[in-house]
Design an enzyme around this catalytic site. Structure first.
Site, short mmCIF file in Angstrom:
data_model
loop_
_atom_site.label_atom_id
_atom_site.label_comp_id
_atom_site.label_asym_id
_atom_site.label_seq_id
_atom_site.Cartn_x
_atom_site.Cartn_y
_atom_site.Cartn_z
N GLY A 153 0.87 -1.18 0.00
CA GLY A 153 0.00 0.00 0.00
C GLY A 153 0.89 1.22 0.00
O GLY A 153 2.12 1.10 0.13
N GLY B 96 2.85 3.53 1.46
CA GLY B 96 3.43 3.65 2.81
C GLY B 96 3.93 5.05 3.11
O GLY B 96 4.26 5.37 4.25
N ARG B 97 4.02 5.86 2.06
CA ARG B 97 4.50 7.23 2.29
C ARG B 97 3.94 8.15 1.22
O ARG B 97 4.58 9.12 0.83
CB ARG B 97 6.01 7.27 2.27
CG ARG B 97 6.61 6.64 1.03
CD ARG B 97 8.03 7.01 0.92
NE ARG B 97 8.66 6.26 -0.15
CZ ARG B 97 9.90 6.45 -0.51
NH1 ARG B 97 10.62 7.37 0.09
NH2 ARG B 97 10.43 5.75 -1.47
N LYS C 265 4.54 12.18 -2.50
CA LYS C 265 5.37 11.04 -2.09
C LYS C 265 6.34 11.55 -1.03
O LYS C 265 7.08 12.51 -1.29
CB LYS C 265 6.12 10.53 -3.33
CG LYS C 265 6.91 9.28 -3.12
CD LYS C 265 7.29 8.73 -4.49
CE LYS C 265 8.27 7.59 -4.41
NZ LYS C 265 8.59 7.07 -5.74
N ASP D 289 9.17 5.17 7.77
CA ASP D 289 8.86 6.42 8.46
C ASP D 289 7.91 7.32 7.67
O ASP D 289 7.59 8.42 8.09
CB ASP D 289 10.16 7.18 8.77
CG ASP D 289 10.94 7.54 7.51
OD1 ASP D 289 10.48 7.19 6.40
OD2 ASP D 289 12.01 8.17 7.63
N ARG E 279 3.75 13.96 -7.67
CA ARG E 279 3.81 13.13 -8.89
C ARG E 279 2.47 13.22 -9.61
O ARG E 279 1.42 13.24 -8.97
CB ARG E 279 4.11 11.71 -8.42
CG ARG E 279 3.89 10.64 -9.43
CD ARG E 279 4.76 9.45 -9.09
NE ARG E 279 4.08 8.49 -8.22
CZ ARG E 279 4.68 7.37 -7.81
NH1 ARG E 279 5.92 7.09 -8.15
NH2 ARG E 279 4.03 6.52 -7.04
N ASP F 192 4.08 -4.43 -8.01
CA ASP F 192 3.45 -3.20 -7.50
C ASP F 192 4.01 -1.97 -8.20
O ASP F 192 3.47 -0.88 -8.08
CB ASP F 192 3.64 -3.07 -5.98
CG ASP F 192 5.08 -3.25 -5.55
OD1 ASP F 192 5.66 -4.30 -5.88
OD2 ASP F 192 5.64 -2.34 -4.92
N ASP G 33 7.76 4.74 -10.44
CA ASP G 33 8.64 4.43 -9.31
C ASP G 33 10.10 4.34 -9.69
O ASP G 33 10.63 3.28 -10.01
CB ASP G 33 8.18 3.17 -8.57
CG ASP G 33 7.20 3.55 -7.47
OD1 ASP G 33 6.95 4.76 -7.32
OD2 ASP G 33 6.71 2.66 -6.77
P1 AMP Z 1 8.98 0.89 -3.74
O1 AMP Z 1 10.03 -0.17 -3.74
O2 AMP Z 1 9.51 2.30 -3.67
O3 AMP Z 1 7.97 0.73 -4.79
O4 AMP Z 1 8.22 0.74 -2.34
C1 AMP Z 1 7.66 -0.47 -1.92
C2 AMP Z 1 6.73 -0.22 -0.77
O5 AMP Z 1 7.42 0.29 0.34
C3 AMP Z 1 5.60 0.74 -1.08
O6 AMP Z 1 4.44 0.24 -0.52
C4 AMP Z 1 6.04 2.01 -0.39
O7 AMP Z 1 4.95 2.82 -0.04
C5 AMP Z 1 6.78 1.47 0.82
N1 AMP Z 1 7.78 2.42 1.32
C6 AMP Z 1 8.94 2.81 0.72
N2 AMP Z 1 9.60 3.70 1.49
C7 AMP Z 1 8.85 3.91 2.59
C8 AMP Z 1 8.98 4.74 3.77
N3 AMP Z 1 10.02 5.55 3.94
N4 AMP Z 1 7.99 4.67 4.69
C9 AMP Z 1 6.95 3.87 4.53
N5 AMP Z 1 6.75 3.08 3.46
C10 AMP Z 1 7.68 3.09 2.50
MG MG Z 2 6.38 1.32 -5.58
#
Ligand code: AMP
Ligand code: MG
Length: 482
Positions: A87, A89-90, A110, A122, A173, A249, A259
């Protein structure tokens, strides 16, 4: 203050468990770093009377109009082959904005704070990676490759902890949607066929309205998505782009690149190139990208099975037939693209060999992927290892004879090459240099570079932007700790 966004959310009408309604977490001291005025204009935003502080207040989420319906999306995904519930996460969606041309785009922050999907994260992002996404997504757009766009980056005035202490930032974004293969996987993992069917209809409405009356919309949706992915990956291979984290994802159903975590560009041609520090086994290496895209599409196909035919075996048969077409369609698309890169048209028996011989020669001689194709058009080739290789000299002769078999003139072949081979790509060592400056509050180089990247197919004279990195910079790693 009004930027005249025209928000009209539709995603929020999907079943509740697909999202969480919540606001971004306010930040301490927002400061605007870069704003994409051209994109804002295209989007129909009204920037009259808007100053930098207004931009910082709005795009940090600190001062949002009261009527916004902000939310984060739930999704799942295969990360390096393992299924996980994920989901945003940030990330927070500000809403779906309707552009003057009627197109609907997601506006998303983001780095804007924790959400129920943050897991151990975080919820924040660092300045470097957000500017990196800004640079590379804008470069991709100007290279003519479908991608999410970047509207602005603001610093939060807060420190975040990674391996070092870093300055926090939020990227805004713009995407034609954030529907991913992982969105479908999330619903499918709940065995919720009713919502799955709703999600198919939603995706069709949003991206492929011409499929509305199809006899088998799930199957046709799959075909559309597959073809868009083939086009996208072909384009990545054309310019030497390595996404680095092609988890399901991170595969958008719109066919946009999304991403920009550990992505980077080839310098020397080596098909097995991997830049990401976490990709230990080279799963997402340059040459694997078409195979991984197909793997991801199979995960997408699996979610659609219950909607394709009420008879399970029939459903599998139907979708399998489509998946099996992937190889042939991709190969055709890749061949067309590579032929454009070397300026040949029509079909001759040895075309594939001609292309693979060149790639082998480039690999063997550590030739630069971007510059080699442009150099081929020069009367006098630069003094490089590749061009002195006797096998290359033989190859060049074969190639020149092949060009003569084109229906069009040699000049037309060169036009084709000029249109398909960029002069500048965001080279890793330059991007790093610019980010280091930006971290020290020196932004002029960033602005200049972004200007140059707007016309990537035009010749430029400044060698700095054209050259491969010095050998010391060649062992380049990108980090996912964004
Ligand atoms: P990504 O590899 O950037 O596509 O991220 C994979 C997942 O990790 C996604 O669900 C992001 O929302 C979550 N995510 C990445 N960085 C953070 C962060 N600093 N805090 C919370 N969730 C994160
Ligand atoms: Mg992602």
């Amino acid at each position: 203050m009004s930027l005249k966004f025209k928000f009209d959310n539709t995603y929020t009408r999907l079943p509740d468990y697909l999202l969480t309604r919540l606001s971004p977490t306010p930040v301490k001291n927002p400061e605007s770093i870069i704003f994409n005025f051209k994109l804002a204009e295209e989007m129909g935003l009204d920037m009259n009377g808007i100053n930098n502080q207004n931009i910082a207040d709005f795009f940090s989420g600190n001062k949002l109009p009261p009527n916004l319906e902000t939310f984060s999306q739930a999704y799942a995904g295969h990360q390096f082959g393992h299924f996980v519930i994920l989901g945003d996460g940030r990330a927070h969606m500000l809403g779906e904005h309707i552009k003057p041309d009627g197109e609907r785009v997601d506006i998303q922050f983001k780095g804007s704070g924790k959400t129920p999907y943050s897991r151990s994260g975080d919820g924040r992002a660092a300045l470097g990676p957000m500017l990196r996404e800004y640079i590379i997504s804008e470069a991709m757009h100007h290279l003519g490759i479908p991608t999410t766009r970047s509207l602005c980056v603001v610093k939060t005035g807060e420190t975040i902890l990674r391996e070092d202490k870093l300055e926090g930032a939020i990227l805004t974004r713009v995407a034609s949607s954030h529907l991913r293969v992982g969105t479908f996987q999330f619903v499918a993992s709940n065995q919720d066929i009713k919502t799955l069917s709703q999600l198919v209809e939603y995706t069709i409405e949003r991206h492929f309205p011409d499929l509305k009356n199809s006899n088998n919309i799930a199957l046709d949706l799959f075909k559309k998505v597959m073809n868009l992915q083939i086009k996208l990956i072909t384009n990545w291979m054309r310019i030497g782009f390595i996404h680095g984290v092609m988890n399901t994802d991170n595969m958008a159903l719109s066919g946009e690149t999304i991403d920009f975590g550990p992505c980077a560009f080839l310098d020397n041609y080596d098909p097995k190139t991997v830049f990401s520090s976490i990709d230990h086994y080279g799963r997402y290496a340059f040459i694997n990208q078409p195979v991984i895209a197909q793997w991801n599409l199979v995960r997408f196909a699996e979610t659609l099975i219950p909607l394709i035919d009420s008879d399970h075996d029939q459903a599998i048969k139907k979708i399998e037939t489509e998946i099996l077409n992937y190889d042939a369609i991709y190969k055709k698309s890749w061949l067309r693209m590579m032929k454009n890169k070397i300026g040949i048209s029509g079909e001759q028996e040895n075309d594939i060999k001609l292309i693979s011989d060149l790639l082998d020669l480039m690999h063997r001689n550590q030739a630069d992927y971007t510059n080699t194709f442009r150099n081929l058009m020069n009367e006098k080739l630069p003094k490089e290892r590749l061009f002195n290789d006797p096998d290359f000299i033989f190859w060049e002769e074969t190639w020149q004879n092949r060009i003569k078999k084109n229906i069009n003139t040699v000049e037309k072949s060169f036009d084709l090459m000029r249109e398909n081979n960029p002069v500048i790509i965001p080279r890793n060592h330059l991007v790093e240099e610019i980010l280091a400056d930006a971290n020290n509050n020196k932004l002029e180089n960033l602005f200049k570079y972004l200007d140059l990247l707007q016309k990537p197919y035009n010749e430029i004279s400044e060698e700095k932007y054209l050259n491969s990195p010095p050998p010391s910079d060649k062992i380049y790693k990108t980090f996912c700790g964004t």
